[in-house]
Design an enzyme around this catalytic site. Sequence first.
Site, PDB file in Angstrom:
ATOM      1  N   SER A   1     124.269  34.716  83.243  1.00  0.00           N
ATOM      2  CA  SER A   1     124.609  34.139  84.521  1.00  0.00           C
ATOM      3  C   SER A   1     124.794  32.728  84.762  1.00  0.00           C
ATOM      4  O   SER A   1     125.687  32.312  85.406  1.00  0.00           O
ATOM      5  CB  SER A   1     123.894  34.754  85.725  1.00  0.00           C
ATOM      6  OG  SER A   1     123.774  36.203  85.789  1.00  0.00           O
TER       7      SER A   1
ATOM      8  N   GLU B   1     131.405  40.237  84.017  1.00  0.00           N
ATOM      9  CA  GLU B   1     132.329  39.192  84.866  1.00  0.00           C
ATOM     10  C   GLU B   1     131.851  38.730  86.259  1.00  0.00           C
ATOM     11  O   GLU B   1     132.214  38.501  87.128  1.00  0.00           O
ATOM     12  CB  GLU B   1     133.585  39.911  85.129  1.00  0.00           C
ATOM     13  CG  GLU B   1     134.278  40.190  83.952  1.00  0.00           C
ATOM     14  CD  GLU B   1     135.873  40.262  83.890  1.00  0.00           C
ATOM     15  OE1 GLU B   1     136.451  39.417  84.748  1.00  0.00           O
ATOM     16  OE2 GLU B   1     136.567  41.041  83.053  1.00  0.00           O
TER      17      GLU B   1
HETATM   18  N1  CAA Z   1     137.470  27.710  89.883  1.00  0.00           N
HETATM   19  C1  CAA Z   1     137.429  26.402  89.058  1.00  0.00           C
HETATM   20  N2  CAA Z   1     136.251  25.459  89.311  1.00  0.00           N
HETATM   21  C2  CAA Z   1     135.140  26.070  89.719  1.00  0.00           C
HETATM   22  C3  CAA Z   1     135.117  27.408  89.845  1.00  0.00           C
HETATM   23  C4  CAA Z   1     136.266  28.162  90.151  1.00  0.00           C
HETATM   24  N3  CAA Z   1     136.191  29.480  90.548  1.00  0.00           N
HETATM   25  N4  CAA Z   1     133.711  27.644  90.247  1.00  0.00           N
HETATM   26  C5  CAA Z   1     132.922  26.366  89.868  1.00  0.00           C
HETATM   27  N5  CAA Z   1     134.003  25.427  89.542  1.00  0.00           N
HETATM   28  C6  CAA Z   1     133.642  24.139  89.163  1.00  0.00           C
HETATM   29  C7  CAA Z   1     133.015  23.476  90.083  1.00  0.00           C
HETATM   30  O1  CAA Z   1     133.878  23.010  91.270  1.00  0.00           O
HETATM   31  C8  CAA Z   1     132.117  22.286  89.712  1.00  0.00           C
HETATM   32  O2  CAA Z   1     133.030  21.241  89.264  1.00  0.00           O
HETATM   33  P1  CAA Z   1     132.390  19.912  89.176  1.00  0.00           P
HETATM   34  O3  CAA Z   1     131.933  19.733  87.619  1.00  0.00           O
HETATM   35  O4  CAA Z   1     133.701  18.835  89.226  1.00  0.00           O
HETATM   36  O5  CAA Z   1     131.331  19.571  90.269  1.00  0.00           O
HETATM   37  C9  CAA Z   1     131.694  23.166  88.402  1.00  0.00           C
HETATM   38  O6  CAA Z   1     132.597  24.093  88.156  1.00  0.00           O
HETATM   39  C10 CAA Z   1     130.393  23.538  88.347  1.00  0.00           C
HETATM   40  O7  CAA Z   1     130.353  24.595  89.582  1.00  0.00           O
HETATM   41  P2  CAA Z   1     129.011  25.081  89.963  1.00  0.00           P
HETATM   42  O8  CAA Z   1     128.045  23.694  90.208  1.00  0.00           O
HETATM   43  O9  CAA Z   1     128.957  25.899  91.145  1.00  0.00           O
HETATM   44  O10 CAA Z   1     128.143  25.692  88.725  1.00  0.00           O
HETATM   45  P3  CAA Z   1     126.860  26.506  88.482  1.00  0.00           P
HETATM   46  O11 CAA Z   1     126.447  26.040  87.395  1.00  0.00           O
HETATM   47  O12 CAA Z   1     126.067  26.352  89.841  1.00  0.00           O
HETATM   48  O13 CAA Z   1     127.497  28.000  88.265  1.00  0.00           O
HETATM   49  C11 CAA Z   1     128.150  30.066  88.760  1.00  0.00           C
HETATM   50  C12 CAA Z   1     128.435  28.466  89.115  1.00  0.00           C
HETATM   51  C13 CAA Z   1     128.951  30.977  90.142  1.00  0.00           C
HETATM   52  C14 CAA Z   1     126.783  30.794  88.922  1.00  0.00           C
HETATM   53  C15 CAA Z   1     128.778  30.503  87.452  1.00  0.00           C
HETATM   54  O14 CAA Z   1     127.850  29.884  86.477  1.00  0.00           O
HETATM   55  C16 CAA Z   1     129.131  31.863  87.192  1.00  0.00           C
HETATM   56  O15 CAA Z   1     130.166  32.221  87.645  1.00  0.00           O
HETATM   57  N6  CAA Z   1     128.267  32.773  86.552  1.00  0.00           N
HETATM   58  C17 CAA Z   1     128.305  33.909  85.939  1.00  0.00           C
HETATM   59  C18 CAA Z   1     129.224  33.968  84.594  1.00  0.00           C
HETATM   60  C19 CAA Z   1     130.022  35.321  84.416  1.00  0.00           C
HETATM   61  O16 CAA Z   1     130.734  35.946  85.160  1.00  0.00           O
HETATM   62  N7  CAA Z   1     129.877  35.877  83.360  1.00  0.00           N
HETATM   63  C20 CAA Z   1     130.616  36.979  82.721  1.00  0.00           C
HETATM   64  C21 CAA Z   1     131.117  36.394  81.313  1.00  0.00           C
HETATM   65  S1  CAA Z   1     132.640  37.406  81.009  1.00  0.00           S
HETATM   66  C22 CAA Z   1     131.811  39.004  80.501  1.00  0.00           C
HETATM   67  O17 CAA Z   1     131.472  39.576  81.549  1.00  0.00           O
HETATM   68  C23 CAA Z   1     132.246  39.575  79.316  1.00  0.00           C
HETATM   69  C24 CAA Z   1     133.599  40.286  78.872  1.00  0.00           C
HETATM   70  O18 CAA Z   1     133.728  40.085  77.818  1.00  0.00           O
HETATM   71  C25 CAA Z   1     134.128  41.134  80.162  1.00  0.00           C
END
Ligand code: CAA
Length: 389
Positions: free
Chosen positions: A136, A371
């Site tokens: 995550s 995801e």
């Molecule tokens: N679109 C564009 N930019 C984005 C964004 C988005 N949706 N979400 C965040 N950002 C940008 C932010 O604007 C920020 O930019 P700056 O560096 O300019 O400030 C940067 O990204 C960091 O954002 P956060 O501060 O919100 O980041 P965070 O570390 O707090 O994490 C989170 C955010 C939402 C928890 C993210 O880490 C997340 O989505 N985690 C889950 C990961 C995930 O879904 N993993 C699954 C992997 S795929 C899978 O499941 C396997 C497969 O094969 C299918």
Amino acid sequence: MAGNGLFPFTDEHESIRQAARNFAQKEIAPVAAEFDETGEFPSKTIKKMGELGFMGIEVPEEYGGAGMDTLAYVLALEEICKVDAAHGTIMSVNNSLFCNGIMKFGTEAQKQKYVVPVASGKAIGAYSLTEPMSGSDAGTMRSRAVRQGNEYIINGRKSWVTSAPVAEYIVLFTMTDPEKKHRGITAFLINASQPGFVRGKKEPKLGIRASATSEILFEDYHCPLEDRLGEEGEGFKIAMAVLDAGRIGIASQALGIAEAAYEASLAYAKEREAFGAKIGEFQGISFKIADMKTRIEAARLLVYNAALAKERAKKTGERFTSEAAMAKLFASETAMFAAHTAVQIHGGIGYSKELPVERYFRDAKITEIYEGTSEIQRMVISRMELGLR
Ligand code: CAA
């Protein structure tokens, strides 16, 4: 057709929905239980889905895709998942996590080299973000890419990569500058036939068992500069933007599973008798039917709404992060609710492999995890509402 006039469905949408439904019923339904049991990758049916254009629905025809819109994609995926979520997982990764990201952030040469074979169904694509110690909290990865002249040397271990045991190409996210944390992550396009790429242990999963998932290892993999996706340090934003699209796919997968569980329950409630009546006549069962139906219709509206938001974003460039997260959150919890209720309505036979409801139950769970877990979706939605990011 659902949508009640709220959504701009066209004849083209109806025809892809029918094509997906016919294919799923004729070709996937007869083999779904067997592939679930063996956990083998269903190469033959996946190849046929590629030939029908299901592996790159939104990719323009000149890049090997079907040239349709996001609504077409979710309608087709919903129909496939209504019959087998494992086939849907493979389809969703090819479409939204692989082709979509390269179409959005790739160069012309990258689109030709990587999107054309995957969108046309000749190759399988994968997306690799997660690591054993970074799920995550995706910004904390340990794998590394170090630039040397006109190439990068990549080392590290990635986990939970859908389709990795069979994928020819992979969108990889890895750290190029650890001091910059998430701003030090870069995306690369990986060719699995190159030295330094190693397929690791396959995951023995609870559900979506026919979709192969494994670790992958990089041991001095040489990635040429032209295979870097986007600029150095842009990887985290690319990963997140691509996941926004991916989450709409998982939401439609969840909707398909929920519908399958509901339809099986409805038929059983009308047919099964107990205490001298059809079980659907008892409030204990009929109220379950009402709750399943209501939640499924609400999930459907969120899924189609998110698809429209993504379609609008193609013109405006606006983010559809919230719409996608809400659709995934609600649809996946609906899938779990519907599958759990379906097993309960069926009683003993619902717990048996003689019927597919136990498979729906096992398959539904992953939609609340991959995801982005439900907790992550709540974090994404609430941060946007509260203006915390
Ligand atoms: N679109 C564009 N930019 C984005 C964004 C988005 N949706 N979400 C965040 N950002 C940008 C932010 O604007 C920020 O930019 P700056 O560096 O300019 O400030 C940067 O990204 C960091 O954002 P956060 O501060 O919100 O980041 P965070 O570390 O707090 O994490 C989170 C955010 C939402 C928890 C993210 O880490 C997340 O989505 N985690 C889950 C990961 C995930 O879904 N993993 C699954 C992997 S795929 C899978 O499941 C396997 C497969 O094969 C299918």
